[in-house]
Write an enzyme that holds these catalytic residues in place. Structure first.
Site, PDB file in Angstrom:
ATOM      1  N   GLU A 232       7.819   3.575  -2.085  1.00  0.00           N
ATOM      2  CA  GLU A 232       7.325   2.821  -2.979  1.00  0.00           C
ATOM      3  C   GLU A 232       6.399   3.356  -3.757  1.00  0.00           C
ATOM      4  OE1 GLU A 232       4.869   0.467  -4.630  1.00  0.00           O
ATOM      5  OE2 GLU A 232       4.307  -0.341  -2.953  1.00  0.00           O
ATOM      6  N   CYS A 266      -0.177  -1.049  -7.659  1.00  0.00           N
ATOM      7  CA  CYS A 266       0.943  -0.774  -8.268  1.00  0.00           C
ATOM      8  C   CYS A 266       1.809  -1.738  -9.108  1.00  0.00           C
ATOM      9  CB  CYS A 266       1.931  -0.137  -7.067  1.00  0.00           C
ATOM     10  SG  CYS A 266       2.454  -1.198  -5.942  1.00  0.00           S
TER      11      CYS A 266
END
Length: 459
Positions: A232, A266
């Site tokens: 990720e 993010c």
């Protein structure tokens, strides 16, 4: 932050050293891996009820120590204290979710073959190595730990080097649970020692949340050693403000998303792509919303913007902003490093952002809003797709059916929100595509990432 004498925790609000934590040497690392393997031999045959009990105990420990844990997060990486408390609560939730739903997610699947039957059974893989970041030092770890342990795996955690106290606190939580030694192990190690862990034959898989660079490095080592991995990585998430959007809602959600964790998220709203017809009204509303975000001491609940986690990270943000301005972006707010102790960076708004600028092309990991003009809805969709990333996206429109169609057919991302900001949820698979990584965390898909789906024919 890795030094010869240990891992230093530094308060980003002041620049002062909080504490230094000893590093494991390579002999200790191998011993920890062997202990994790020994723990796995016991844990893999444990009943689901035993695993669920351990996760429930972890949840209870998180709630009982929420203030101390939140203070540790805030002191080590600068997140406003109320957000740190929310992070601890979310960690308790993910433990409770997999305790309650893990067995069902891992249930045998029966396949009728006509004269015979087959069963696909979910079995654990072994030791999982989790390389986790600093921006959510507890949440990122627990969203890997909870499904891994519920599936019968054991886990080695390499937390980020600037939040060693948080990683140690997680160890303390699991030391209080009814689990065999080695089921969870915190590894305070150098980044250069990660290769040793990944390459060890008893470590079977890797999960990483971090930068593109870290993802490429870990993926190459994992691939060379034939280890499954989930990545990720970063995002440059587009938030589309279409012609029929509820502008007040859109401005509120975009501001909240971008300012969370002082912009160090993010899946934050990084590129606001606004249709020309509503641009001016949206911009005015956005400015009003941003006025409610005030930078100050992150331990004081009165403030909701803290410092940047490290000096080098602040320098990178500022260089990206300055380069974007040189390339034609217009600075409307912030953009200047304040003269005070600590690694602060103000809320910054850039207009006239276009492809080719860092503010459009690259992830800016700080409280910087990049505003992009679109001629119409179609153009907004085209601009949203003009990126190498594919983590999250959001669409604001009164026509939710059309927004869903756009989300399904036109947006290249792992997570799309409609009339809200993107957030992770224990019940929903989370992850990205393209340069944002691969694989999924959370939900049923997440717990299935690190299992052996064993097919048995004739059962």
């Amino acid at each position: 932050m890795t030094q010869a004498k240990g891992l230093k925790a530094v308060n980003p609000a002041t620049g002062e050293i909080i504490n230094t934590y000893p590093l494991m040497d390579q002999v200790q690392i191998i011993q920890a891996i062997e202990q994790a393997h020994s723990g796995y031999q016991q844990w893999k045959t444990s009943a689901f009820s035993v695993r669920a009990k351990a996760l429930t105990q972890a949840s209870q420990a998180l709630k009982a120590n929420n203030i101390a844990l939140a203070e540790c997060i805030t002191q080590e990486m600068g997140k406003p204290i109320q957000q740190s408390l929310a992070e601890v609560e979310k960690c308790a939730w993910v433990c409770e979710y997999f305790a309650a739903n893990g067995q069902q997610h891992l249930a045998d699947e029966m396949i009728d073959l006509g004269e015979k039957k087959a069963v696909v059974t979910a079995q654990p893989l072994g030791i999982l190595f989790a390389v986790m970041p600093w921006n959510f030092p507890l949440w990122q770890a627990f969203r890997a730990i909870a499904p891994a342990l519920m599936a019968g795996n054991t886990l080695l955690l390499k937390g980020a080097s600037n939040v060693p106290g948080c990683s140690k606190a997680i160890q303390k939580i699991f030391d209080s649970c009814d689990i065999p030694q080695g089921v969870f192990t915190n590894l305070p190690i150098r980044s250069t020692d990660a290769q040793l862990v990944i390459a060890h034959p008893k470590v079977r898989a890797v999960t990483l949340t971090g930068s593109e660079e870290a993802g490429r490095a870990v993926a190459s080592i994992a691939g060379a050693n034939l280890k499954k991995c989930v990545l990720e990585l970063g995002g440059q998430d587009p938030y589309l403000i279409l012609h029929d959007a509820d502008l007040d809602l859109a401005a509120d959600r975009c501001a909240a998303s971008r300012m969370l964790c002082s912009g160090q998220v993010c899946i934050a709203a990084k590129r606001l792509i606004i249709v020309n017809d509503v641009y001016d009204q949206f911009f005015n509303l956005l400015q009003e919303k941003l006025n409610s975000y005030v930078m100050g001491d992150p331990m004081n609940p009165a403030f909701n913007i803290g410092p940047i986690a490290r000096l080098d990270l602040r320098q990178k943000i500022h260089l990206q902003v300055e380069k974007s301005i040189k390339q034609g972006a217009t600075l409307r707010k912030g953009g200047r490093i304040p003269e005070q102790q600590g690694w602060w960076y103000p809320i910054t708004v850039l207009e006239d952002v276009t492809p080719g600028m860092p503010a459009f092309d690259d992830e800016i990991f700080g409280p910087v809003l990049s505003l992009v003009r679109a001629e119409n809805d179609k153009h907004a969709i085209e601009l949203a797709s003009e990126t190498r990333f594919g983590l999250g996206a959001a669409i604001f429109s009164a026509n939710t059916a059309n927004a869903k169609r756009i989300a399904v057919e036109d947006i290249e991302a792992g997570c799309v929100a409609i009339n809200d900001f993107v957030r992770s949820d224990p019940r929903v698979p989370f992850g990205g595509i393209k340069d944002s990584g691969y694989g999924r965390e959370l939900g049923k898909l997440g717990i299935h990432e690190f299992i052996n789906s064993k097919s048995i024919v004739g059962a």
